[in-house]
Design a protein around this motif. Structure first.
Motif, PDB file in Angstrom:
ATOM      1  N   ALA A  22     -28.087  11.473  38.420  1.00 52.81           N
ATOM      2  CA  ALA A  22     -28.955  12.337  39.229  1.00 52.81           C
ATOM      3  C   ALA A  22     -30.372  11.785  39.286  1.00 52.81           C
ATOM      4  CB  ALA A  22     -28.944  13.753  38.656  1.00 52.81           C
ATOM      5  N   ALA A  23     -30.866  11.258  38.170  1.00 48.93           N
ATOM      6  CA  ALA A  23     -32.212  10.687  38.137  1.00 48.93           C
ATOM      7  C   ALA A  23     -32.298   9.462  39.041  1.00 48.93           C
ATOM      8  CB  ALA A  23     -32.587  10.311  36.703  1.00 48.93           C
ATOM      9  N   ALA A  24     -31.260   8.637  39.033  1.00 53.30           N
ATOM     10  CA  ALA A  24     -31.238   7.472  39.910  1.00 53.30           C
ATOM     11  C   ALA A  24     -31.288   7.904  41.370  1.00 53.30           C
ATOM     12  CB  ALA A  24     -29.992   6.632  39.637  1.00 53.30           C
ATOM     13  N   ASP A  25     -30.531   8.928  41.708  1.00 53.20           N
ATOM     14  CA  ASP A  25     -30.494   9.414  43.086  1.00 53.20           C
ATOM     15  C   ASP A  25     -31.857   9.954  43.517  1.00 53.20           C
ATOM     16  OD1 ASP A  25     -28.854  10.089  45.476  1.00 53.20           O
ATOM     17  OD2 ASP A  25     -29.386  12.139  44.921  1.00 53.20           O
ATOM     18  N   ARG A  26     -32.503  10.731  42.640  1.00 53.02           N
ATOM     19  CA  ARG A  26     -33.814  11.300  42.966  1.00 53.02           C
ATOM     20  C   ARG A  26     -34.865  10.217  43.153  1.00 53.02           C
ATOM     21  NH1 ARG A  26     -32.622  14.765  38.632  1.00 53.02           N
ATOM     22  NH2 ARG A  26     -34.104  13.597  37.347  1.00 53.02           N
ATOM     23  N   SER A  27     -34.750   9.165  42.387  1.00 52.49           N
ATOM     24  CA  SER A  27     -35.778   8.118  42.378  1.00 52.49           C
ATOM     25  C   SER A  27     -35.492   6.987  43.348  1.00 52.49           C
ATOM     26  CB  SER A  27     -35.917   7.549  40.953  1.00 52.49           C
ATOM     27  OG  SER A  27     -36.146   8.571  40.017  1.00 52.49           O
ATOM     28  N   GLY A  28     -34.368   7.049  44.045  1.00 51.14           N
ATOM     29  CA  GLY A  28     -34.030   5.988  44.977  1.00 51.14           C
ATOM     30  C   GLY A  28     -33.630   4.694  44.297  1.00 51.14           C
ATOM     31  N   LEU A  29     -33.083   4.813  43.090  1.00 54.79           N
ATOM     32  CA  LEU A  29     -32.689   3.639  42.329  1.00 54.79           C
ATOM     33  C   LEU A  29     -31.183   3.439  42.387  1.00 54.79           C
ATOM     34  CD1 LEU A  29     -34.827   4.219  39.117  1.00 54.79           C
ATOM     35  CD2 LEU A  29     -35.119   2.311  40.723  1.00 54.79           C
ATOM     36  N   THR A  64     -34.405 -14.243  45.232  1.00 59.03           N
ATOM     37  CA  THR A  64     -34.647 -12.818  45.456  1.00 59.03           C
ATOM     38  C   THR A  64     -34.672 -12.102  44.110  1.00 59.03           C
ATOM     39  OG1 THR A  64     -33.499 -12.954  47.570  1.00 59.03           O
ATOM     40  CG2 THR A  64     -33.785 -10.753  46.636  1.00 59.03           C
ATOM     41  N   VAL A  65     -35.506 -11.068  44.002  1.00 58.92           N
ATOM     42  CA  VAL A  65     -35.622 -10.276  42.776  1.00 58.92           C
ATOM     43  C   VAL A  65     -35.089  -8.869  43.041  1.00 58.92           C
ATOM     44  CG1 VAL A  65     -37.223  -9.255  41.107  1.00 58.92           C
ATOM     45  CG2 VAL A  65     -37.585 -11.598  41.923  1.00 58.92           C
ATOM     46  N   GLY A  66     -34.339  -8.340  42.105  1.00 61.20           N
ATOM     47  CA  GLY A  66     -33.842  -6.972  42.207  1.00 61.20           C
ATOM     48  C   GLY A  66     -33.951  -6.262  40.871  1.00 61.20           C
ATOM     49  N   TYR A  67     -33.693  -4.956  40.875  1.00 61.00           N
ATOM     50  CA  TYR A  67     -33.671  -4.218  39.611  1.00 61.00           C
ATOM     51  C   TYR A  67     -32.684  -3.059  39.701  1.00 61.00           C
ATOM     52  CZ  TYR A  67     -37.394  -1.689  42.178  1.00 61.00           C
ATOM     53  OH  TYR A  67     -38.141  -1.050  43.131  1.00 61.00           O
ATOM     54  N   ARG A  68     -32.106  -2.734  38.558  1.00 60.98           N
ATOM     55  CA  ARG A  68     -31.127  -1.659  38.441  1.00 60.98           C
ATOM     56  C   ARG A  68     -31.482  -0.783  37.248  1.00 60.98           C
ATOM     57  NH1 ARG A  68     -26.036  -1.751  41.361  1.00 60.98           N
ATOM     58  NH2 ARG A  68     -26.162  -3.473  42.854  1.00 60.98           N
ATOM     59  N   LEU A  69     -31.288   0.516  37.403  1.00 56.30           N
ATOM     60  CA  LEU A  69     -31.498   1.462  36.308  1.00 56.30           C
ATOM     61  C   LEU A  69     -30.276   1.453  35.396  1.00 56.30           C
ATOM     62  CD1 LEU A  69     -33.242   3.875  35.146  1.00 56.30           C
ATOM     63  CD2 LEU A  69     -31.804   5.363  36.566  1.00 56.30           C
ATOM     64  N   PHE A  70     -30.495   1.350  34.081  1.00 61.42           N
ATOM     65  CA  PHE A  70     -29.352   1.400  33.167  1.00 61.42           C
ATOM     66  C   PHE A  70     -29.473   2.479  32.101  1.00 61.42           C
ATOM     67  CE2 PHE A  70     -32.183  -1.827  31.365  1.00 61.42           C
ATOM     68  CZ  PHE A  70     -32.215  -1.505  30.013  1.00 61.42           C
ATOM     69  N   ASP A  71     -30.654   3.062  31.908  1.00 60.43           N
ATOM     70  CA  ASP A  71     -30.804   4.157  30.942  1.00 60.43           C
ATOM     71  C   ASP A  71     -32.094   4.898  31.222  1.00 60.43           C
ATOM     72  OD1 ASP A  71     -28.870   4.935  29.007  1.00 60.43           O
ATOM     73  OD2 ASP A  71     -29.031   2.973  28.043  1.00 60.43           O
ATOM     74  N   TYR A 118     -35.431   2.758  32.132  1.00 59.36           N
ATOM     75  CA  TYR A 118     -35.111   1.416  31.644  1.00 59.36           C
ATOM     76  C   TYR A 118     -34.388   0.672  32.755  1.00 59.36           C
ATOM     77  CZ  TYR A 118     -36.340   3.295  27.103  1.00 59.36           C
ATOM     78  OH  TYR A 118     -37.016   3.890  26.055  1.00 59.36           O
ATOM     79  N   LEU A 119     -35.013  -0.400  33.208  1.00 64.66           N
ATOM     80  CA  LEU A 119     -34.522  -1.154  34.357  1.00 64.66           C
ATOM     81  C   LEU A 119     -34.249  -2.600  33.968  1.00 64.66           C
ATOM     82  CD1 LEU A 119     -37.327   0.184  36.680  1.00 64.66           C
ATOM     83  CD2 LEU A 119     -34.940   0.807  36.933  1.00 64.66           C
ATOM     84  N   GLU A 120     -33.166  -3.143  34.508  1.00 70.29           N
ATOM     85  CA  GLU A 120     -32.905  -4.570  34.355  1.00 70.29           C
ATOM     86  C   GLU A 120     -33.465  -5.270  35.584  1.00 70.29           C
ATOM     87  OE1 GLU A 120     -31.926  -7.393  31.789  1.00 70.29           O
ATOM     88  OE2 GLU A 120     -31.162  -5.374  31.415  1.00 70.29           O
ATOM     89  N   LEU A 121     -34.498  -6.076  35.381  1.00 76.90           N
ATOM     90  CA  LEU A 121     -35.103  -6.856  36.455  1.00 76.90           C
ATOM     91  C   LEU A 121     -34.443  -8.230  36.445  1.00 76.90           C
ATOM     92  CD1 LEU A 121     -37.538  -6.819  38.540  1.00 76.90           C
ATOM     93  CD2 LEU A 121     -38.827  -8.008  36.760  1.00 76.90           C
TER      94      LEU A 121
END
Length: 259
Positions: free
Chosen positions: A175-182, A131-138, A111-114
Motif C-alpha cells: 500500500a505504501a508503494a502504491d501511495r508513493s508511486g514506487l 540508466t538508473v532505477g530504484y525499487r522499494l524493498f522495505d 528502503y530503496l535499492e538504487l
C-alpha cells in the motif's frame, strides 16, 4: 517534545534508521562458503528479487524535513544546496523525497535499492545505456522514536540488529508503494516454508527455476543475470537471502579435485 532535525542527534538517527544485516538462507561458513545449516520458515514465504545495487534510505521526519542516506551514512537533508554525491543516491532520490507528503508524529524510512548506471559491477545486468532505477524493498515507521533516539548509539545498534525496527508487513508495504508511486522489488512466488529446499544443490536449482532472469531490467541492453532471491514471511518476522554467487562458490569448492 517537538522534533527538530537541526537539534537532533544525527548519529543516533543514522543508527536507528540503518538497514539491519540480513542472514543468508544457508549459513555462511569459512571463506564465504555456505554450510548445511539453513533458515527454517513456517507457513507462507514470499520470494522477491534481490537486486544488486546500492542500499538507499529516504528518511521522512516529524518536522516535515527529510534525509537521504546510503546504508552506512547520511548524505543530504532537505534544503541542502549540496549533498554528498556518493553512489548517485542524492541525485537519483532528491526529487522523490521532495514530493513525499509530511509524516506526523513518526519517522518513516523508505528502503530503496538504487541500481543500474555505474553503481555496481553488476549494473550491466540491468542496463546497456547506464540508466538508473530504484525499487522499494522495505519500510519502517518508528512511532516511539523519542525513546529510541534517547538511547546510546551502541544500544541503538544492538536494538536494530536484534530486530527492533517495526518493519511494515507485506500488505502495508504494498500500500505504501502504491501511495508513493514506487515499484516494489518483484514478487516472484509465495510457497509454504516446507517447500524450500534444505540441501545446497537443491537450493541452487530452486533459484534457477524461480529467477532465471532479472525482472528489473531498465532497457533491452542489460545482460539479465539476477543476483538472487530474498525470502520473507508476510509479517517479515523471518527474512533471509539466497544469492547465486554464494551457491556457485560453495558447490565449486565441494567438487572433488580432478586427478
Amino acid at each position: 517534545m517537538t522534533f527538530d532535525v537541526r537539534t537532533a542527534d544525527l548519529d543516533a538517527l543514522n543508527s536507528a534508521t540503518k538497514y539491519p544485516s540480513i542472514q543468508t538462507y544457508h549459513q555462511l561458513g569459512e571463506r564465504g562458503s555456505l554450510t548445511d545449516a539453513f533458515t527454517e520458515f513456517r507457513g507462507p514465504v514470499i520470494g522477491t528479487e534481490k537486486v544488486d545495487g546500492s542500499n538507499s534510505r529516504v528518511i521522512c521526519l516529524p518536522d516535515g524535513s527529510w534525509l537521504l542516506g546510503s546504508r552506512e551514512e547520511l548524505l543530504c537533508a532537505k534544503g541542502d544546496l549540496i549533498g554528498n554525491p556518493a553512489q548517485g543516491i542524492v541525485a537519483a532520490l532528491r526529487e522523490f523525497a521532495d514530493a513525499l507528503p509530511p509524516v506526523a508524529e513518526a519517522i518513516r524510512v523508505y528502503y530503496l535499492e538504487l541500481y543500474g548506471g555505474k553503481i555496481t559491477a553488476a549494473s550491466k545486468q540491468y542496463t546497456g545505456t547506464r540508466t538508473v532505477g530504484y525499487r522499494l524493498f522495505d519500510m519502517v515507521e518508528l512511532r516511539d522514536f523519542q525513546s529510541v533516539l534517547a538511547m546510546p548509539v551502541a544500544a541503538i545498534s544492538a536494538w536494530r540488529e536484534a530486530g527492533g525496527q517495526p518493519f511494515a508487513p507485506e500488505p502495508e508495504l504494498a500500500a505504501a508503494a502504491d501511495r508513493s508511486g514506487l515499484e516494489l522489488t518483484p514478487r516472484l512466488f509465495t510457497v509454504d516454508g516446507s517447500e524450500l529446499p534444505g540441501e545446497i544443490g537443491a537450493m541452487r536449482e530452486f533459484l534457477a527455476e524461480h529467477m532465471p532472469m532479472t525482472r528489473c531490467g531498465l532497457d533491452e541492453g542489460g545482460g539479465g543475470h539476477p543476483e538472487g532471491i530474498v525470502l520473507r514471511t508476510p509479517d517479515r518476522s523471518v527474512i533471509a537471502k539466497a544469492r547465486f554467487e554464494d551457491y556457485d562458490r560453495t558447490l565449486r569448492r565441494r567438487q572433488p579435485a580432478a586427478r
